[in-house]
Scaffold this motif. Structure first.
Motif, PDB file in Angstrom:
ATOM      1  N   VAL A 197      -5.263  32.599   4.225  1.00  0.00           N
ATOM      2  CA  VAL A 197      -6.565  31.723   3.475  1.00  0.00           C
ATOM      3  C   VAL A 197      -7.687  31.588   4.146  1.00  0.00           C
ATOM      4  CG1 VAL A 197      -6.551  29.431   2.325  1.00  0.00           C
ATOM      5  CG2 VAL A 197      -4.264  30.035   3.360  1.00  0.00           C
ATOM      6  N   ALA A 201     -10.809  33.612   2.546  1.00  0.00           N
ATOM      7  CA  ALA A 201     -12.320  33.113   3.132  1.00  0.00           C
ATOM      8  C   ALA A 201     -13.449  33.893   3.812  1.00  0.00           C
ATOM      9  CB  ALA A 201     -12.378  31.794   3.740  1.00  0.00           C
ATOM     10  N   VAL A 204     -13.267  37.358   1.782  1.00  0.00           N
ATOM     11  CA  VAL A 204     -14.545  37.036   0.176  1.00  0.00           C
ATOM     12  C   VAL A 204     -16.268  36.686   1.131  1.00  0.00           C
ATOM     13  CG1 VAL A 204     -14.973  35.318  -1.123  1.00  0.00           C
ATOM     14  CG2 VAL A 204     -12.532  35.643  -0.568  1.00  0.00           C
ATOM     15  N   ASN A 205     -16.528  36.234   1.640  1.00  0.00           N
ATOM     16  CA  ASN A 205     -18.001  36.332   1.778  1.00  0.00           C
ATOM     17  C   ASN A 205     -18.722  37.163   2.857  1.00  0.00           C
ATOM     18  OD1 ASN A 205     -17.626  33.061   1.942  1.00  0.00           O
ATOM     19  ND2 ASN A 205     -17.498  32.486   3.247  1.00  0.00           N
ATOM     20  N   ALA A 226      -8.821  31.637  -8.823  1.00  0.00           N
ATOM     21  CA  ALA A 226      -9.762  30.506  -7.996  1.00  0.00           C
ATOM     22  C   ALA A 226     -10.851  31.374  -7.377  1.00  0.00           C
ATOM     23  CB  ALA A 226      -8.812  29.874  -6.992  1.00  0.00           C
ATOM     24  N   ILE A 227      -9.925  32.779  -6.207  1.00  0.00           N
ATOM     25  CA  ILE A 227     -11.130  33.572  -6.012  1.00  0.00           C
ATOM     26  C   ILE A 227     -12.349  34.238  -6.507  1.00  0.00           C
ATOM     27  CG2 ILE A 227     -11.108  35.653  -4.085  1.00  0.00           C
ATOM     28  CD1 ILE A 227     -10.221  33.636  -2.554  1.00  0.00           C
ATOM     29  N   ARG A 229     -13.045  33.546  -9.440  1.00  0.00           N
ATOM     30  CA  ARG A 229     -14.072  32.491 -10.289  1.00  0.00           C
ATOM     31  C   ARG A 229     -15.435  32.115  -8.544  1.00  0.00           C
ATOM     32  NH1 ARG A 229     -15.609  26.765 -10.825  1.00  0.00           N
ATOM     33  NH2 ARG A 229     -15.873  26.739 -12.586  1.00  0.00           N
ATOM     34  N   GLU A 230     -14.600  31.980  -7.827  1.00  0.00           N
ATOM     35  CA  GLU A 230     -15.772  31.862  -6.765  1.00  0.00           C
ATOM     36  C   GLU A 230     -16.887  33.265  -6.887  1.00  0.00           C
ATOM     37  OE1 GLU A 230     -16.219  29.013  -4.315  1.00  0.00           O
ATOM     38  OE2 GLU A 230     -14.829  27.905  -5.280  1.00  0.00           O
ATOM     39  N   SER A 270      -4.575  22.123  -7.835  1.00  0.00           N
ATOM     40  CA  SER A 270      -5.700  21.714  -7.694  1.00  0.00           C
ATOM     41  C   SER A 270      -4.879  21.376  -6.077  1.00  0.00           C
ATOM     42  CB  SER A 270      -5.453  20.340  -7.960  1.00  0.00           C
ATOM     43  OG  SER A 270      -6.799  19.715  -7.173  1.00  0.00           O
ATOM     44  N   PRO A 271      -5.854  21.372  -4.924  1.00  0.00           N
ATOM     45  CA  PRO A 271      -5.579  20.624  -3.643  1.00  0.00           C
ATOM     46  C   PRO A 271      -5.454  19.670  -3.224  1.00  0.00           C
ATOM     47  CG  PRO A 271      -7.280  22.082  -3.732  1.00  0.00           C
ATOM     48  CD  PRO A 271      -6.749  22.558  -4.990  1.00  0.00           C
TER      49      PRO A 271
ATOM     50  N   VAL B 260      -9.821  27.090   0.933  1.00  0.00           N
ATOM     51  CA  VAL B 260      -9.394  26.548  -0.459  1.00  0.00           C
ATOM     52  C   VAL B 260     -10.047  26.324  -1.694  1.00  0.00           C
ATOM     53  CG1 VAL B 260      -7.499  25.702  -1.581  1.00  0.00           C
ATOM     54  CG2 VAL B 260      -7.459  26.262   0.610  1.00  0.00           C
ATOM     55  N   PRO B 261     -10.444  27.301  -2.797  1.00  0.00           N
ATOM     56  CA  PRO B 261     -11.331  27.254  -3.919  1.00  0.00           C
ATOM     57  C   PRO B 261     -10.334  25.588  -4.784  1.00  0.00           C
ATOM     58  CG  PRO B 261     -10.716  29.934  -3.169  1.00  0.00           C
ATOM     59  CD  PRO B 261      -9.667  29.060  -2.792  1.00  0.00           C
ATOM     60  N   ASP B 262     -11.433  25.184  -5.176  1.00  0.00           N
ATOM     61  CA  ASP B 262     -10.844  24.233  -5.871  1.00  0.00           C
ATOM     62  C   ASP B 262     -12.251  24.307  -6.783  1.00  0.00           C
ATOM     63  OD1 ASP B 262      -9.874  21.902  -6.989  1.00  0.00           O
ATOM     64  OD2 ASP B 262     -10.796  20.529  -5.380  1.00  0.00           O
ATOM     65  N   PHE B 263     -11.210  24.709  -7.908  1.00  0.00           N
ATOM     66  CA  PHE B 263     -12.265  24.962  -9.365  1.00  0.00           C
ATOM     67  C   PHE B 263     -12.477  24.040  -9.604  1.00  0.00           C
ATOM     68  CE2 PHE B 263      -8.689  27.602 -11.170  1.00  0.00           C
ATOM     69  CZ  PHE B 263      -8.767  25.928 -11.896  1.00  0.00           C
ATOM     70  N   ARG B 264     -11.802  22.811  -9.833  1.00  0.00           N
ATOM     71  CA  ARG B 264     -12.024  22.066 -10.817  1.00  0.00           C
ATOM     72  C   ARG B 264     -12.853  20.957 -10.591  1.00  0.00           C
ATOM     73  NH1 ARG B 264      -6.761  23.049 -11.070  1.00  0.00           N
ATOM     74  NH2 ARG B 264      -6.298  24.189 -12.953  1.00  0.00           N
ATOM     75  N   ALA B 268     -16.414  21.015  -3.884  1.00  0.00           N
ATOM     76  CA  ALA B 268     -15.690  22.286  -2.713  1.00  0.00           C
ATOM     77  C   ALA B 268     -16.288  23.147  -2.939  1.00  0.00           C
ATOM     78  CB  ALA B 268     -14.368  22.254  -3.001  1.00  0.00           C
ATOM     79  N   SER B 269     -17.211  24.404  -2.297  1.00  0.00           N
ATOM     80  CA  SER B 269     -17.120  25.247  -2.085  1.00  0.00           C
ATOM     81  C   SER B 269     -16.284  26.077  -1.883  1.00  0.00           C
ATOM     82  CB  SER B 269     -17.990  26.112  -1.301  1.00  0.00           C
ATOM     83  OG  SER B 269     -17.844  26.291  -0.178  1.00  0.00           O
ATOM     84  N   GLY B 270     -14.845  26.417  -0.943  1.00  0.00           N
ATOM     85  CA  GLY B 270     -13.836  27.249  -1.787  1.00  0.00           C
ATOM     86  C   GLY B 270     -14.029  28.041  -0.222  1.00  0.00           C
ATOM     87  N   THR B 271     -15.207  28.869   0.174  1.00  0.00           N
ATOM     88  CA  THR B 271     -15.011  29.815   0.985  1.00  0.00           C
ATOM     89  C   THR B 271     -16.004  29.366   1.893  1.00  0.00           C
ATOM     90  OG1 THR B 271     -17.173  29.832  -0.216  1.00  0.00           O
ATOM     91  CG2 THR B 271     -15.504  31.965  -1.309  1.00  0.00           C
TER      92      THR B 271
END
Lengths: 340, 335
Positions: A197, A201, A204-205, A226-227, A229-230, A270-271, B260-264, B268-271
Motif C-alpha cells: 500500500v 502511493a 502513483v505519485n 480507488a487508485i 479515481r485518485e 471504506s477505510p 489508502v484512498p477513500d473516495f467517500r 482524505a487524499s489517499g496518495t
C-alpha cells in the motif's frame, strides 16, 4: 532518420497537441483454445486524449490487459484498427520499428519478468539508449543519472541486479527504462498490483508527477478503482471484452450510470469502520461469465441487479450520457436509470 | 473474561533460509477471544503471517524457525508440543484460509469428500452425518446447488466458488479460530465484496474467533473488532478498529492510512506516501524500526526501543509504541 516526428523536440505543453493520442476502432482479439474461441476483446472503440492520464478498469477476464497489449502490437488483433499519435500503428511499426519504440512504451505488470536477471540497473537503463544509438558513453551515463532523478532512485542502485531490489524500486527501474527514449505515450499494465500500500502511493505519485512534468499521455490498466479515481483524468470500464462505460474521471465518478460501474465502486470498502458498520455494499451474484461464451444481449445481464427483459435480447451500444461520457446500458439516463 | 482461544506472549521468531536469517517477529504479544475478529495489519515482510501461523507450526517450505516465548490454545502450550500433537490440535481448533484456494484443496479429490473427511476426523461425525454437514457447509458458504457441487473437482469451480469451498473446508472441523491469511487479496473487486460479506456472516452466526491477516485496510474496516498494526516484526499500534483506523497515533499507522484512498471522504487524499522502505531485518538495531522513515524521528528513537503505551480506548485499550507523538500531543493515558 526517415521518421520525422520521432526526432523532433517533443511537445511538452499539453495544450500544444490536443486531440486523441490513441484511437482504437472496432478492435477484436480472439484466441483459439482447446476449449473454444475466447473473445478476450470483442469490439472495442476507445479514444485516449493527448496528455490524458487514462485508466482502463475491470476484473480478470474483462480483456483490459489484452486491449493494452493489442494497442501497442504486443498482441495481434483479430479485427479493427489502432492509431497512435495520428498514425496507423501497424504501418508505423512495419515502416519504422525503432521510431515507434521511441514514441510509445509499455510497462509490464511484473518488472522482474521484463528485465534481464543478469543485467545491472545501469545496463538495464543504458540498453535502450545504446540500441537506439543515442549519445556517446558519457552522454548516456548522464541520461541514466537524469532518469534515476526522475524516478527518485539513488545512484547506489546502479550496480545492483533486479533481484536485489525491492518491488517498488524494481517498478521505478522499469518506469525509468520506459522513459529512457523520451516517449510521448506510455501504457502500463497493472503497474501497482504487486506493490504494498505505502509503496503503491509512491508509484502513483510518481506517475502523476511524470505526467505533469513531461506532458506524457499515460494509459494505466488497473483493477483498483480507488487508485484510478485518485489520479486518472479519464476512465474506461470494461466488462467481458467490451466497454461498459467511459468518461472524464470527475463526472464519471460523481455519477456512474452503468450498474456494473456502480457495483464496482460499491465493492471498494471504506477505510472508516464507522462507515462500513452501516453501509450495505451492492453484491453481485457469482463470478463474471466466461469469455468463451458471453451471454446474449447485454454481457452484464446475468449478474445485473436491475436487469430488464430487453437486456437479455439486445446488446446495448455505447451512447452519450449526462456525465459527458458514454454508457452501454439500456437504462442509463432513462426513467429506469439504475441507482445501486 | 474467559481464557482467550489463542494467545501468544513475548513471541520471538527467527527465520532461517539457506542464505539468510531474519528476526521476523520481535517480542510480540496478542490474544484472540471467542467471538471477536482481530486484524493483523502490515505490509509484506512485516511478520504478520509468521506471527500468527508460526506458533501453529505452519511455515512455508524451506524455512526453519526458531521460536521463543509462549503460545497457548485450548489450554495447552503450543511451543513445547510435538509436531504430531500440534498438527492434531491445529486440525481441530484452527481453520485456515489462504490467498490461493488451491493451497488448501486437494486438486485430485472431489470437493465434498474433502470437507466430509475433515468433519469426520476432527468433529467426530459419522460418515453419513459428515456428508450432510459438508453439504450444509457448502450451502452456508453460498455455493449454489451444493448437492451437485459436492461431487465436483476443484478445477470445475470458478475462482469465487473455490474461495467459498476453501472457507467451507476451513469450517468443516468446527474450529474455534478461523485464520484468514490475505483472504481477498487475489480476488476481483466484486468477488472481494462477496467474500467479505460471507466472512462477516460466518462471524455473526458462529461466534467463532477470527484472525484476519491482511494489508487491505478496507477488509479490516469491514470485519475487524480489534487491530494490531505490525511493522518490521513489532507491534506499532493496537486497539479497537475504530480507534486505530480513525484516530491513529503511531506515525507508521498514520502514514499507512494516509496512503489508502477513500473516495467517500472529501478530505482524505489517499496518495500521501511513506518515503523509503522497511528496514533490513537481518540486523537487529536497538531503536525504533520505523525511525529511518519517520518524519518525527528524534535522536532517542534510534537508541531506545519504544514500548507500547496506552493512549486511550474504552473497553479495548488503545496502545501505541511512539513516545514522541504521545509526548508532543499529550496522549498518555494513565488510568
Amino acid at each position: 532518420m526517415t521518421d520525422s516526428d520521432a526526432s523532433d523536440p517533443r511537445p511538452r505543453d499539453k495544450a500544444a497537441n490536443s486531440g486523441p493520442a490513441i484511437e482504437v476502432e472496432g478492435l477484436k482479439v480472439h484466441f483459439r483454445t482447446s476449449a473454444g474461441l475466447v473473445r478476450a476483446v470483442d469490439g472495442v472503440d476507445l479514444a485516449v486524449q493527448n496528455g490524458a492520464f487514462h485508466g482502463i478498469v475491470g476484473e480478470s477476464g474483462c480483456g483490459k490487459t489484452t486491449l493494452a497489449r493489442a494497442i501497442v502490437g504486443l498482441q495481434s488483433a483479430t479485427a479493427g484498427h489502432v492509431r497512435i499519435l495520428g498514425r496507423d500503428r501497424a504501418d508505423w511499426q512495419r515502416a519504422n520499428r525503432k521510431g515507434f519504440a521511441r514514441s510509445v512504451q509499455f510497462i509490464f505488470q511484473d518488472p522482474l519478468g521484463s528485465m534481464s536477471r543478469r543485467q545491472s540497473v545501469l545496463q538495464t537503463l543504458e540498453e535502450p539508449l545504446r540500441i537506439h544509438g543515442i549519445g556517446n558513453a558519457a552522454a548516456r551515463r548522464r541520461k541514466v543519472g537524469e532518469l534515476l532523478d526522475l524516478v527518485s532512485l539513488p545512484a547506489s542502485v546502479l550496480d545492483r541486479l533486479p533481484r536485489s531490489l525491492s518491488g517498488g524500486q524494481r517498478q521505478r527501474v522499469s518506469i525509468a527504462r520506459a522513459l529512457a527514449l523520451d516517449p510521448r505515450v506510455l501504457l502500463c499494465d497493472e503497474p501497482l498490483s504487486a506493490l504494498d500500500v505505502s509503496v503503491r502511493a509512491q508509484i502513483v505519485n510518481l506517475f502523476a508527477r511524470l505526467q505533469d512534468q513531461l506532458g506524457l499521455t499515460i494509459v494505466i490498466v488497473a483493477h483498483d478503482l480507488a487508485i484510478v479515481r485518485e489520479v486518472c483524468s479519464a476512465v474506461t470500464v470494461m466488462y467481458l471484452g467490451r466497454v461498459a462505460e467511459e468518461g472524464a474521471a470527475r463526472p464519471f465518478f460523481a455519477d456512474p450510470t452503468h450498474p456494473y460501474s456502480q457495483a464496482l465502486l460499491s465493492a471498494v470498502p471504506s477505510p472508516d469502520p464507522r462507515v462500513e458498520a452501516t453501509r450495505v455494499p451492492v453484491l453481485l451474484e457469482g463470478d463474471p461469465p466466461s469469455p468463451l461464451n458471453p451471454p446474449a444481449g447485454c454481457r452484464f445481464s446475468t449478474r445485473c441487479p436491475v436487469v430488464i427483459e430487453a437486456c437479455r435480447v439486445t446488446e446495448p451500444q455505447l451512447r452519450a450520457v449526462q456525465h459527458g461520457g458514454r454508457s452501454a446500458c439500456h437504462l442509463a439516463d432513462t426513467s429506469g436509470h439504475p441507482i445501486l | 473474561m474467559s481464557e482467550p482461544v489463542y494467545a501468544v506472549e513475548d513471541l520471538v521468531i527467527d527465520l532461517y533460509t539457506p542464505s539468510v536469517s531474519v528476526r521476523a517477529v520481535d517480542r510480540v504479544s496478542f490474544a484472540i477471544n471467542a467471538g471477536e475478529t482481530l486484524a493483523v495489519v502490515g505490509e509484506s515482510g512485516s511478520g504478520k503471517t509468521v506471527m500468527t501461523l508460526g506458533p501453529l507450526g505452519l511455515m512455508p517450505e524451506g524455512v526453519t524457525i526458531d521460536l521463543r516465548g509462549s503460545a497457548r490454545a485450548a489450554g495447552k502450550d503450543l511451543v513445547k508440543m510435538s509436531p504430531k500433537k500440534l498438527s492434531s490440535l491445529r486440525g481441530g481448533q484452527f481453520g485456515v484460509i489462504f490467498q490461493d484456494p488451491m493451497s488448501a484443496l486437494n486438486p485430485m479429490l472431489k470437493i465434498g469428500p474433502q470437507l466430509a473427511e475433515q468433519a469426520r476426523r476432527f468433529a467426530g461425525l459419522s460418515p453419513a452425518a459428515a456428508r450432510a454437514a459438508a453439504v450444509s457447509l457448502l450451502a452456508r458458504t453460498g455455493i449454489p446447488d451444493p448437492e451437485d457441487r459436492y461431487d465436483r473437482y476443484p478445477h470445475e469451480l470458478s475462482g469465487g466458488m473455490l474461495q467459498r469451498a476453501m472457507i467451507a473446508l476451513a469450517l468443516a472441523a468446527r474450529p474455534r479460530v478461523l485464520i484468514a491469511d490475505e483472504p481477498t487479496t487475489a480476488l476481483d473487486a466484486t468477488v472481494q465484496a462477496q467474500i467479505l460479506a460471507l466472512l462477516r456472516q460466518i462471524q455473526n452466526e458462529d461466534g467463532i474467533a477470527v484472525a484476519l491477516i491482511t494489508h487491505d485496510i478496507g477488509a479490516v474496516s469491514v470485519l475487524a473488532d480489534r487491530v494490531i498494526v505490525l511493522y518490521a516484526g513489532r507491534i506499532a499500534e493496537e486497539g479497537s478498529a475504530i480507534d486505530v483506523l480513525t484516530s491513529p497515533v503511531h506515525p507508521y499507522t498514520r502514514g499507512l492510512l494516509a496512503s489508502v484512498p477513500d473516495f467517500r471522504s472529501d478530505t482524505a487524499s489517499g496518495t500521501r506516501e511513506i518515503p523509503g522502505l522497511p528496514p533490513d531485518q537481518t540486523r537487529v538495531l536497538p531503536g525504533c524500526r520505523f525511525a529511518d522513515r519517520c518524519p518525527q524521528a528524534e535522536a532517542s528513537c534510534r537508541t531506545k526501543r519504544p514500548v507500547l503505551t496506552c493512549v486511550g480506548g474504552n473497553e479495548v485499550p488503545h496502545r501505541a509504541a511512539c513516545p514522541i507523538v504521545i509526548r508532543d500531543e499529550g496522549l498518555a493515558d494513565n488510568d
